[in-house]
Write an enzyme that holds these catalytic residues in place. Structure first.
Site, PDB file in Angstrom:
ATOM      1  N   CYS A   2      -4.417   4.264  13.078  1.00 55.37           N
ATOM      2  CA  CYS A   2      -3.347   3.456  12.256  1.00 55.37           C
ATOM      3  C   CYS A   2      -3.396   3.255  11.778  1.00 55.37           C
ATOM      4  O   CYS A   2      -3.512   1.899  11.401  1.00 55.37           O
ATOM      5  CB  CYS A   2      -3.014   3.213  14.190  1.00 55.37           C
ATOM      6  SG  CYS A   2      -0.946   2.946  12.799  1.00 55.37           S
ATOM      7  N   GLU A 115      -0.927   9.606   8.438  1.00 56.71           N
ATOM      8  CA  GLU A 115      -1.613  10.237   8.459  1.00 56.71           C
ATOM      9  C   GLU A 115      -1.744  10.910   7.834  1.00 56.71           C
ATOM     10  O   GLU A 115      -0.970  12.353   7.463  1.00 56.71           O
ATOM     11  CB  GLU A 115      -2.234  10.233  10.277  1.00 56.71           C
ATOM     12  CG  GLU A 115      -4.197  10.195   9.813  1.00 56.71           C
ATOM     13  CD  GLU A 115      -4.859   9.157  10.048  1.00 56.71           C
ATOM     14  OE1 GLU A 115      -4.762   8.647   8.471  1.00 56.71           O
ATOM     15  OE2 GLU A 115      -4.734   8.135  10.599  1.00 56.71           O
TER      16      GLU A 115
END
Length: 272
Positions: A2, A115
């Protein structure tokens, strides 16, 4: 992993979701942020006794923390940007995280996380050794039902010994997001073209805590590592969706709700 996420919910909404009793920071601290990056101030939910009160019971609070954990024993805060994530598989044994895992756990609320996927054509050029920088397509990953993405986190206190006790920056409160292996099962909603599972986007993902685990995770009286590791199992599969967003999110200076706009497909030159 993350490395970037979005958090737009207001304090009053989070107070209802997490049953928060106290928000210690001014409300303006919790302004919506659509491009949260490492070392930024982020908001987190934690259970901890209030300062300067006689009642020792833990109180559920909404606090402002700096993303990038600095262990209490560190000589300096350098390297915090490299400690934004802690792996669920080893968090109980790593020196930088094990003390926080035992007694200083938090939830970092988000709308979802970003992402990046390197397009197939770009990856082929890399493999062939051509000197072309891969162009990556960002995806936004979020709960399919629109609920809060409750990321498991840790927080830590660090004392800057170069400053006097009464200095407002004498104490740092920092945090990390716990990550786990990405799901290989199909997404609840898949884009028209592109990845069909989270693992096809990236091999890691933030550990999302379902509501039934919130109280147990935040409870500071639970300190046994083996007991706590039971809370680190991934959420049930099929809860998430992912969709492509503009490459504008790749520049941390860009920040606004337009970053969450769903594209019909990957941008040109970033085909999955």
């Amino acid at each position: 992993m993350c490395g970037r996420y979005a958090a737009s919910r207001r304090p009053e909404e989070l107070a209802g979701i997490f049953e928060i009793e106290k928000a210690e920071e001014p409300e303006e601290t919790f302004a919506p942020d659509y491009n949260v990056a490492p070392t930024k101030e982020v908001y987190a939910v934690l259970d901890r006794p209030l300062k300067d009160v006689e009642d020792p019971r833990p109180v559920r609070q909404l606090r402002s923390l700096k993303w990038g954990l600095v262990p209490s024993w560190s000589k300096s805060p350098e390297g915090a940007a490299r400690m934004i994530n802690a792996r669920a598989e080893t968090v109980h044994e790593k020196p930088s995280y094990r003390r926080a895992f035992s007694s200083r756990r938090c939830i970092i609320p988000a709308d979802g996380y970003y992402e990046w996927v390197t397009g197939t054509q770009e990856r082929d050029l890399e493999v062939e050794g051509r000197k072309k920088r891969p162009r990556k397509q960002p995806y936004f990953v979020l709960p399919a039902d629109g609920s809060v993405f409750a990321m498991a986190g840790l927080y830590e206190f660090w004392r800057d010994k170069t400053l006097p006790d009464d200095h407002p920056q004498a104490w740092w409160v920092t945090c990390s997001v716990i990550t786990t292996e990405a799901e290989t099962t199909p997404l609840a909603v898949s884009p028209a073209e592109g990845p069909r599972s989270l693992a096809e986007i990236h091999p890691r993902m933030p550990l999302m805590l379902t509501p039934d685990r919130w109280d147990g995770w935040l409870d500071p009286s639970r300190t046994d590592p083996e007991d706590l590791r039971g809370l680190l199992s991934p959420p049930p599969p099929g809860l998430m969706r992912a969709y492509p967003v503009s490459t504008a999110v790749s520049n941390v200076r860009n920040n606004g709700p337009e970053l969450l706009k769903e594209l019909d497909g990957p941008e040109e030159g970033t085909l999955f």
